[in-house]
Scaffold this motif. Structure first.
Motif, short mmCIF file in Angstrom:
data_model
loop_
_atom_site.label_atom_id
_atom_site.label_comp_id
_atom_site.label_asym_id
_atom_site.label_seq_id
_atom_site.Cartn_x
_atom_site.Cartn_y
_atom_site.Cartn_z
N VAL A 160 0.82 -1.22 0.00
CA VAL A 160 0.00 0.00 0.00
C VAL A 160 0.85 1.27 0.00
CG1 VAL A 160 -1.97 -1.08 1.15
CG2 VAL A 160 -0.20 0.00 2.54
N CYS A 161 2.16 1.13 0.00
CA CYS A 161 3.05 2.30 0.13
C CYS A 161 3.26 2.99 -1.23
CB CYS A 161 4.39 1.83 0.70
SG CYS A 161 5.67 3.09 0.65
N PRO A 162 2.91 4.28 -1.35
CA PRO A 162 3.09 4.97 -2.64
C PRO A 162 4.55 5.06 -3.07
CG PRO A 162 2.09 6.45 -1.00
CD PRO A 162 2.29 5.13 -0.34
N ASN A 205 13.13 9.48 2.33
CA ASN A 205 12.20 9.45 1.20
C ASN A 205 10.77 9.19 1.64
OD1 ASN A 205 12.94 9.85 -1.58
ND2 ASN A 205 14.57 8.40 -1.14
N CYS A 206 10.58 8.73 2.87
CA CYS A 206 9.23 8.44 3.35
C CYS A 206 8.35 9.68 3.17
CB CYS A 206 9.29 8.04 4.83
SG CYS A 206 7.66 7.81 5.54
N LEU A 207 7.13 9.46 2.68
CA LEU A 207 6.20 10.58 2.42
C LEU A 207 5.37 10.94 3.65
CD1 LEU A 207 5.04 8.98 -0.90
CD2 LEU A 207 6.31 11.12 -0.77
N PHE A 208 5.51 10.18 4.72
CA PHE A 208 4.75 10.40 5.96
C PHE A 208 3.25 10.40 5.69
CE2 PHE A 208 8.87 12.50 6.49
CZ PHE A 208 9.40 11.62 7.41
N CYS A 209 2.84 9.48 4.86
CA CYS A 209 1.44 9.46 4.44
C CYS A 209 0.57 8.60 5.34
CB CYS A 209 1.34 8.97 3.01
SG CYS A 209 1.77 7.24 2.84
N GLN A 210 1.15 7.78 6.18
CA GLN A 210 0.42 6.94 7.15
C GLN A 210 -0.24 5.71 6.53
OE1 GLN A 210 0.02 7.34 10.50
NE2 GLN A 210 0.29 9.49 10.96
N ARG A 211 -0.13 5.52 5.22
CA ARG A 211 -0.87 4.40 4.62
C ARG A 211 -0.41 3.05 5.17
NH1 ARG A 211 -4.26 5.08 0.11
NH2 ARG A 211 -4.27 7.22 -0.58
N CYS A 212 0.86 2.95 5.57
CA CYS A 212 1.40 1.66 6.00
C CYS A 212 0.86 1.21 7.35
CB CYS A 212 2.92 1.71 6.03
SG CYS A 212 3.58 3.14 6.88
N ARG A 213 0.12 2.06 8.05
CA ARG A 213 -0.39 1.65 9.36
C ARG A 213 -1.57 0.69 9.25
NH1 ARG A 213 -1.87 6.50 12.61
NH2 ARG A 213 -3.20 5.18 13.82
S1 SF4 Z 1 4.36 6.59 5.62
FE1 SF4 Z 1 4.50 4.39 5.20
S2 SF4 Z 1 3.25 4.09 3.32
FE2 SF4 Z 1 3.72 6.30 3.46
S3 SF4 Z 1 5.61 6.57 2.23
FE3 SF4 Z 1 6.24 6.28 4.39
S4 SF4 Z 1 6.63 4.07 4.52
FE4 SF4 Z 1 5.40 4.36 2.66
#
Ligand code: SF4
Ligand code: SF4
Length: 321
Positions: free
Chosen positions: A15-17, A57-65
């Motif tokens: 699920v990680c962009p 590089n992490c987008l801090f999008c939270q999708r991985c939770r």
């Molecule tokens: S927050 Fe999680 S899903 Fe989003 S870019 Fe970072 S590692 Fe990937």
């Protein structure tokens, strides 16, 4: 809750962009967790810029939770890894001012820095809140601390949160206009042991009996709203209210997370994510792109698209609490 070990199942990776864009294990939550473990165990030395570049590089999008079988929140561990193996100092103008507690006892609105920078969005936000909450105060000139967490500066993040705790110490709840601020206030304050009143994102206040509106919109909640399940509830709410809502699981991220002017900036990735979102919107045949996140709105408007923020779209249409 006790710290658990990652079982490397890869549910977070799919699920990680970031992973969707690069298709390499290093650019995935599972890969980053493995890297942090290797750094902790001194199997990799934190001296190379390459190591830092991967984590940042992490987008801090939270999708991985979502969906982790052992209930790890990879993004928190990645932030912690950046704090220990990367990060830089940066002082936010919002937290350098003197403050005193607000006297308001009920609801305080926390607009967040993106909304505060735009007079139009700020006014629209307050209009929407007026239709949902009878009486409230507003916290101005504050930062939730997310930019510091993203840069690995835990001291400044804790300072920003302490500041909010002080301002809001008489209030019962905080309502944020930004999903990222809501998650940061909800979760990070607890991490630092800082007391903050109950936090809600404005989208959580919506109720399914609002006046029917004829409109067709493409709804992209933004990474955080999607990850928290708020976006799905908002789509249900909109549909129940007569709005024709289209969404796409392929619309992953607006790219904002990696466009900020920090050493993490990755313009190519950011452009690719934004173009992908735009192409899903175009395929939908909708004229309005609706998002829950003010940061996404700023990013999407770079494309000169007819984009609107959820509460801007709803203001003056919602029912009272
Ligand atoms: S927050 Fe999680 S899903 Fe989003 S870019 Fe970072 S590692 Fe990937
Ligand atoms: S963090 Fe959770 S979902 Fe991701 S690989 Fe590890 S166990 Fe699986």
């Amino acid at each position: 809750m006790e710290e658990r070990d990652c079982i490397r199942c890869g549910k977070c990776t799919v699920v990680c962009p970031l992973y969707q864009a690069y298709r390499t294990e290093a650019m995935s939550p599972r890969g980053m967790l493995a890297l942090i473990d290797a750094l902790d165990e001194r199997m990799v030395l934190p001296t190379s810029n390459e190591v830092r570049r991967v984590l940042e590089n992490c987008l801090f999008c939270q999708r991985c939770r979502k969906g982790c079988p052992v209930r790890i929140k990879p993004m928190e561990r990645i932030m912690d890894g950046i704090a220990r193996y990367g990060g830089k100092r940066r002082l936010h103008r919002f937290i350098s001012r003197r403050i005193s507690p607000l006297q308001k006892k009920g609801t305080l609105i926390f607009p967040g820095c993106v909304i505060e920078r735009s007079e139009t969005l700020f006014k629209a936000g307050l209009e929407a809140v007026k239709s949902l909450v009878n009486d409230f105060g507003v916290i101005r000139n504050t930062c939730c601390g997310a930019p510091f967490l993203e840069e690995g500066n835990l001291a400044l993040a804790a300072f920003a949160l302490e500041r909010i705790s002080h301002i809001a110490r008489n209030a019962k709840r905080l309502v944020t206009l930004c999903p990222s601020c809501a998650v940061t206030l909800k979760e990070s304050a607890g991490r630092f042991g800082i007391k903050i009143p109950r936090v809600l994102f404005i989208g959580e206040l919506l109720k399914p009996n609002y006046k029917k509106e004829k409109a067709k919109v493409f709804h992209f909640g933004g990474c955080v709203s999607e990850a928290m399940g708020w976006a799905e509830k908002i789509r249900t709410y909109l549909r129940d209210s007569g709005v024709d809502v289209v969404s796409s699981e392929k619309a992953l991220c607006c790219g904002k997370g990696t466009r900020r002017k920090t050493k993490r900036t990755n313009k190519r990735l950011s452009d690719a994510l934004l173009e992908n979102l735009f192409s899903e919107f175009k395929k939908s045949g909708c004229e309005i792109l609706l998002t829950d996140c003010p940061q996404c709105l700023v990013e999407i408007r770079r494309l000169k698209t007819n984009a609107s923020l959820l509460f801007d779209f709803l203001s003056a249409k919602s029912t009272s609490e």
